[in-house]
Structures are given as C-alpha cells and as structure tokens.
Enzyme design. Structure first.
Site, PDB file in Angstrom:
ATOM      1  N   CYS A  49       1.061  -1.288   0.217  1.00  0.00           N
ATOM      2  CA  CYS A  49       0.001   0.059  -0.010  1.00  0.00           C
ATOM      3  C   CYS A  49       0.608   1.162  -0.065  1.00  0.00           C
ATOM      4  CB  CYS A  49      -1.021  -0.126   1.325  1.00  0.00           C
ATOM      5  SG  CYS A  49      -2.064   1.365   1.344  1.00  0.00           S
ATOM      6  N   CYS A  51      -0.370   4.183   0.299  1.00  0.00           N
ATOM      7  CA  CYS A  51      -1.006   5.528   1.175  1.00  0.00           C
ATOM      8  C   CYS A  51      -0.069   6.045   1.986  1.00  0.00           C
ATOM      9  CB  CYS A  51      -2.630   4.983   1.471  1.00  0.00           C
ATOM     10  SG  CYS A  51      -2.236   4.418   3.099  1.00  0.00           S
ATOM     11  N   CYS A  54      -0.761   4.371   6.093  1.00  0.00           N
ATOM     12  CA  CYS A  54      -0.500   3.077   6.594  1.00  0.00           C
ATOM     13  C   CYS A  54       1.188   3.214   7.222  1.00  0.00           C
ATOM     14  CB  CYS A  54      -0.242   1.974   5.669  1.00  0.00           C
ATOM     15  SG  CYS A  54      -1.932   1.370   5.129  1.00  0.00           S
TER      16      CYS A  54
END
Length: 190
Positions: A49, A51, A54
């Site tokens: 991920c 993003c 996180c």
C-alpha cells in the site's frame, strides 16, 4: 530495476503463504515491554500500500497490509501502550505509543469493510501468512517523497514482483465497495 527498494518484505521476492495457516502474533518494535497482538486467522487481501496513512518501516515506500475479521484480533501483552493514531480516520489504526508501529486497525464506522481489521503481517515472525496480491494507491508514494520520475520504475518493479499496481484497491475490493453502496441505495441487481 531491482535497485528500486519498495519494502524489505518483498524486495528479495514474494514469499508464498501456507494454505492451512491459522494466524500468528504481531509484535511492535520495542525491546522493553513490546506490544503483542494475536491474530487468529489467515490474512486476506494482503497488499503493498502506497497511501500516506499506513505504517511503513524505515526506508520503505510501501506498507504491507491486509485484513482479518476484527473478532480474530486479540491484544495479548502491553495493550496500555496502544493508541489510535487518528480518531477521525475510517481505519482506527492502533499504534504503539513508544515505537510508533501500527499493529491493527479496525473499521468501526458504517462501511463495506466494517468488521475487518487491517494488520501488518511483517510484524510477525510466524511463517505462513498469505503473500501480497497487488499494490494499491501506488501514485500516493509521490506524496510521501518518491520522485515522480521514479514512478515508471516503481510500477515496473511491482509488476516484476507479480503485484499489479493500482491507484485504488484491487478490482474485487472495489466491487465489494460498489456492492455495499448499491445495497444501501437499493439499486443492487442480483
């Protein structure tokens, strides 16, 4: 392309999980009173991920995160050190207040993924966790410092590892979100 470092858990290749694996223990990075969380299930939808929410280990541009049913998560030691990082966020990410490692993040608001908790399997030494299946929010790594000119190499490295790069979630997860929204709106055709 191997010079692009994405995350220590996948940089040397992706290790496949064990089909009958039933869970393991996540541990924060503290040497004094580490927080431990028992996960009594195999991880689902494990992925890289990009993003900015996180947790990522030092030097990683992606996290490795997946979900388990929330009722399969049990804090087993030093839970007094856990605190929600951002109470206004959809995912209530519980992190160790001493080392900063995120250990689990349930979704408690009304949502298609309510009842699931996000976990970082890399925080476990137990072998058998399901391998990452795809990469999500890939363009977001620019927001955390990756040069835009590096993005073709980042996507190529993800593909080389067998992780399809998306700038959202994988198609099955996007379908789950759409199904949830259609049911709520009364427009779902089954």
């Amino acid at each position: 392309m191997a010079s692009i470092s994405l995350h220590p858990a996948i940089d040397q290749g992706i290790r496949q999980g064990t089909p009958d694996f039933a869970g393991g223990t996540l541990v924060c990075a503290c040497t004094d009173r580490p927080v431990t969380v028992r996960i009594n299930a195999q991880v689902l939808h494990n992925h890289a991920c990009g993003c900015t929410k996180c947790w990522k280990p030092a030097g990683a541009i992606f996290s490795i995160v997946g979900v388990v049913p929330e009722d399969k998560v049990e804090v087993t030691a030093n839970g007094d050190k856990l605190k929600v990082v951002d109470p206004s966020a959809l995912i209530q990410r519980y992190a160790c207040t001493a080392c900063g490692v995120h250990l689990y993040g349930p979704i408690e608001k009304e949502h298609a993924f309510k009842g699931l908790a996000f976990i970082h399997t890399e925080r476990s030494t137990d072998p058998g966790w399901a391998a990452p299946e795809f990469a999500a929010f890939v363009s977001s790594v620019i927001e955390s410092g990756t040069r835009p000119s590096d993005m073709p190499a980042v996507r190529a490295r993800l593909k080389e590892l067998g992780l399809e790069p998306y700038d959202c979630l994988s198609p099955p997860l996007m379908d789950a979100l759409a199904i949830y929204a259609a049911r709520k709106a009364g427009t779902l055709r089954e």
